[in-house]
Design an enzyme around this catalytic site. Structure first.
Site, mmCIF file in Angstrom:
data_model
loop_
_atom_site.group_PDB
_atom_site.id
_atom_site.type_symbol
_atom_site.label_atom_id
_atom_site.label_comp_id
_atom_site.label_asym_id
_atom_site.label_seq_id
_atom_site.Cartn_x
_atom_site.Cartn_y
_atom_site.Cartn_z
ATOM 1 N NE ARG A 179 -4.094 -2.146 1.606
ATOM 2 C CZ ARG A 179 -5.125 -2.546 2.332
ATOM 3 N NH1 ARG A 179 -5.259 -2.145 3.584
ATOM 4 N NH2 ARG A 179 -6.026 -3.356 1.815
ATOM 5 C CE1 TYR A 195 -1.580 -0.647 -7.969
ATOM 6 C CE2 TYR A 195 -1.503 -2.332 -9.660
ATOM 7 C CZ TYR A 195 -0.964 -1.219 -9.063
ATOM 8 O OH TYR A 195 0.194 -0.696 -9.564
ATOM 9 C CD GLU A 196 -1.352 -4.480 -3.479
ATOM 10 O OE1 GLU A 196 -1.732 -5.003 -2.424
ATOM 11 O OE2 GLU A 196 -0.747 -5.109 -4.363
ATOM 12 N N GLY A 197 -6.452 -2.911 -2.474
ATOM 13 C CA GLY A 197 -7.546 -2.332 -1.685
ATOM 14 C C GLY A 197 -8.014 -1.050 -2.325
ATOM 15 C CD GLN A 216 -6.117 1.339 1.102
ATOM 16 O OE1 GLN A 216 -5.547 1.520 2.170
ATOM 17 N NE2 GLN A 216 -5.987 0.221 0.401
#
Lengths: 592, 592
Positions: free
Chosen positions: A294, A434-436, A441
């Protein structure tokens, strides 16, 4: 075609004049003097500018191809990857025990900005490898570490993260990939994973997949997830490569951008996997990887904004169109350059003020990470954990906006792929997802991180802002232009936090309805703090008489722009937060 | 693949309950009762949904191809274009004298939303033809009108606008295309034009290019520009097609989106052209075309947001991921639908509140245009002229933002081209750029339109807002939720206008630095007014007991969202405007 000019001077300014890294007590930082960082960044900058940047548009145009299970990366990627490997750049931040250079995360971040600005899609092959390295290093047995890490540090083998399945993205509790225990202690992994970046390619001899799967009979939901290493080729005990494992790329996704990176559907068909850490504790291990990732994605948002901005500024200086409203500036030419027009200038200032503020935020975040890792400072670790969703969500939302602003400066030419302005927009778009996804977030920030340890870290952040203001309030120039606006913004943030505490107790939706607004509010206050710190350093540079005065004056002017025109957004965010759940939740699902 | 559901009910609500069109005194409007508009919109909606929408992704995927000077449009475009032509849809708003249906612009706009939502790239072929029709009709000789207009109204021949050259976009004074007078009264046109939408294609027998060029010996700059008709095939006096003219497509541009529309480099090589209007007065004629085109582009921004929102809402209802924080909503499923999450709901509300507000704005704008055209009402004409850059700039900036928000709801799936969410973003992106980039719209608004006739039209707008508030202030529900926020926003706008008057007198840069902020501020106040008017109509609908109560209640809830969460942006815009030129113009060009 776009070019890339490494912002070395600005990186050095943040590292040495603002963060004063070599004076800090973080192990290894004493070595990071200006000569040392200058040499490293200069070298990395050359590779970024001369090798990676020219391949960016090649990657976008050619994309990756899949034929008979083999994925080919765009022309030149292999040679460039070899060069990165040979130069030792892949293991810059990695443990010397496994062949890394052992540099602090801070330096990895500064160098990373250069590589990612030059070529996001290319850099993902290496970035994901480092993410997988971190998870294995933190959670796997010594035997697995010894077997896999050295070749991953050198990027002779690359790594991947296999989380998502067709029906399950954020909600990992739904995943179906199965891991059946075998007599020899290994597992047979069966299932389909999607959106696997760098899942298959021709840049390395082996690919080490980290795979989330469920061992039958384990707990339901996320408590039943385990993490496995699934190599593309089985690694023999002597380290040589053995048989091909039962894992293959079934398809490449057609994407909006990052075409140079292969996004794969990965089919695991009874493939051999090795448990990382404990059974059913896979999620924790994956979070190690995700937290680092992140921060990396936040960096991508900033880095794409940075390179897009550079090229737009250059275009605005060169393209002649119209005359300045205050009088001709370029009397010998047929028209004045675009940059004379106030509205063009405004969008360039928006971009510049964001990019430089974000750079300081990211490097400060990296310093907190090092302080947590190397000094064991739990407060730094907690503060970074609190700010991780802000780094990811705010910097990618704003970074994307900057690429759109940069594209706009080109007029019609920005819509034509030839100028490269569209690629920055299309590539940056993924960083919000991506990555959440950024909504996740915001949920993480307000639903989990904010109240962590009784709200200790957000209180510490407020104290830090207050402390900085108090410490410098006798500096009249700093006070009016920087400290007063920062104080106002920080008060907005405190009011928002207070609202969440009170309203959120009664109705969690009242807090979550404002979660994205809070993520942005927080981001702006951090950037306000960064600009106040940079202004102080720039003023000190001018006063010292030894720094580049023009550079310092420009820094102050850019900071004033941020404080006057961008930071006041905190009031709007607070107003939205205070409106609570009712406006947001007023309609039934079927009424949309 | 995305689908499209024509928002018939909402269009009808705006036309009949809010604008009460059939009660207005605009010629032809008395016929526009609900039965009539309902029948037309229903029919257009079916074509949009069943014919045009399925071709949208085909157009994006296949694009146009150029081979030996021949441009082929994507599969199915030709048949669909024939169907539009055969159904009489192409000439809906055109003069019956030339074979049009003679419907007011209002109905053209309502129908246009449906077609543009379904397939932006496709609809441009027809939209540009209508733009060229308008310019010819307003400025050409009767002989030219009789020769060209009937076939353009039927779209047997399509039209184009040829303004841009490689070195000259906004700044038309720089253009180099030459027009040399011939003995027979025609001209020989020579030069290269770029970014010519629909410049060459296989949908019609002939293409009528409108071309800006300079007649040698004329005045310098924009005062020396003339407008010409240059047909692809020479039209004989009996209306039959003659020889191929010396104009050809040299290249198709690779673009970020609208792949289904051919964007051509057009080479004019001594081609025969016919002067439209007077020599050297071409710019005025072109502005006729551009003003209509700008309203059309504003509609495109809204229409793309509308269809993107629809599909995102559907996805949010269907995709199961996570559980509602307030308790499980879908106990029989493995997870709850995305739409239970407050932050997902927030972005859907953002989109819905914008889309419905923009729809009202556009239809109101169309009504002003009809009132100017058909009633000769100069006040309506002036107000619309003032708001034209707001319709173009604000609605496309926000429309694009909505498509990005819609894409975000899909998570990783939104980045994959398969879902179509990316296409809406890529297609909508052009609307911020063409027909005058949005920065140019802001310049037009603040630098020219605002002070037109001594600021008469902006004053009239303020009076209109004030009048509406006064007229309804005894309605307690309307007052607190709608009128008070509208009043505050309108005050912000007045303060901004005041700042421009005072600061702009001393330094034009002080006004222009805030021009984009003012465009957004203005747009928000108009949408605030639209929402207040819609709320009044919805409340009346509930009180009457005959309207769809649920629809009206949802309208009120969506309006409250707009007033509470989106309208307060006016204060931020005002703060930026008040900061004046200094922050924006503080750096030298070389310091970016």
């Amino acid at each position: 075609m776009p070019t890339y000019t490494p912002p070395l001077k600005d990186l050095e300014f943040v590292l040495h004049d603002v963060l004063k890294i070599s004076e800090s007590d973080i192990p290894g930082y004493a070595d990071l003097d200006a000569d040392f960082t200058g040499a490293i960044l200069d070298e990395a900058g050359k590779i970024a500018r001369d090798v990676l940047a020219p391949l960016n548009v090649v990657g976008d145009t050619q994309g990756c191809t899949l034929e008979n299970g083999v994925v080919r990366t765009p022309d030149g990627f292999k040679q460039a990857f070899d060069m990165m490997r040979d130069g030792g750049w892949t293991g810059l931040g990695a443990d010397p025990e496994y062949g890394g250079q052992g540099m602090p995360y801070l330096l990895h971040t500064a160098v990373g900005e250069l590589f990612v600005s030059a070529n996001l899609a290319f850099n993902m092959y290496q970035g994901l490898t480092m993410g997988a390295y971190e998870a294995i290093r933190a959670h796997a047995s010594d035997a697995l570490k010894d077997k896999f890490l050295p070749k991953m540090v050198s990027c002779e083998w690359t790594g991947t993260m296999n989380l998502t399945e067709p029906h399950c993205g954020t909600d990992l509790g739904l995943l179906r990939t199965k891991a059946e225990p075998q007599d020899d202690g290994s597992f047979k992994i069966t299932g389909t994973k999607i959106f696997i970046s760098a899942g298959e390619h021709d840049l390395s001899e082996n690919i080490i997949h980290l795979v989330l799967a469920k061992i039958p009979g384990g707990p339901e939901g996320v408590r039943g997830i385990s993490l496995f290493i699934v190599p593309k080729f089985i690694v023999n005990d002597d380290g040589s490569l053995g048989a091909r494992n039962g894992v293959a790329c079934g398809n490449l996704e057609e994407k909006m951008g990052i075409h140079g990176n292969s996004t794969c559907v990965m089919n695991f068909d009874g493939s051999t996997g090795y448990l990382v850490g404990e059974e059913h504790k896979g999620l924790r291990a994956m979070f190690t990887m995700m937290n680092a990732a992140r921060l990396g994605v936040g960096l991508q948002g900033h880095a794409q904004a940075s390179v897009a901005y550079q090229n737009a500024a250059e275009y605005a200086r060169e393209r002649l169109q119209g005359r300045a409203v205050t009088g001709t500036q370029n009397p010998d030419g047929p028209a004045d350059p675009l940059i004379v027009h106030p509205d063009v200038r405004r969008t360039l200032m928006d971009q510049k003020a964001f990019v430089e503020g974000a750079r300081a935020f990211l490097l400060w975040g990296a310093m907190l990470l090092d302080d947590g890792d190397l000094n064991g400072n739990k407060d730094s670790e907690g503060l970074l954990s609190l700010m991780t969703p802000v780094i990811k969500g705010f910097l990618t939302d704003k970074g994307f906006d900057c690429t759109v602003q940069a594209q706009q400066i080109y007029g019609g030419h920005g819509y034509i792929e030839e100028t490269g302005a569209s690629q920055f927009v299309r590539d940056a778009r993924i960083t919000m997802i991506y990555e959440g996804a950024n909504g996740v977030q915001a949920l993480d920030l307000v639903g989990r991180k904010l109240a962590l340890d009784g709200g200790k870290y957000v209180m510490a952040f407020f104290e830090m802002v207050k402390g900085f203001i108090k410490e410098n309030e006798n500096d009249a120039a700093l006070k009016a232009d920087f400290l007063d606006p920062l104080k106002a913004a920080s008060k907005d943030m405190q009011a928002a936090a207070m609202f969440f505490m009170q309203a959120g107790m009664k109705d969690p939706n009242a807090a979550l309805a404002g979660s994205s607004d809070f993520m942005h509010l927080f981001g702006h206050v951090v950037l306000g703090l960064m600009w106040a710190r940079m202004a102080k350093a720039a003023q000190a540079g001018i006063d010292s008489g030894v720094s580049d005065t023009k550079f310092c004056e420009n820094k102050l002017a850019t900071g004033r722009y941020y404080m006057k025109r961008l930071l006041p957004e905190t009031a709007l965010r607070l107003a939205r937060i205070n409106s609570g759940a009712e406006p947001v939740m007023g309609l039934a699902a079927e009424d949309f």
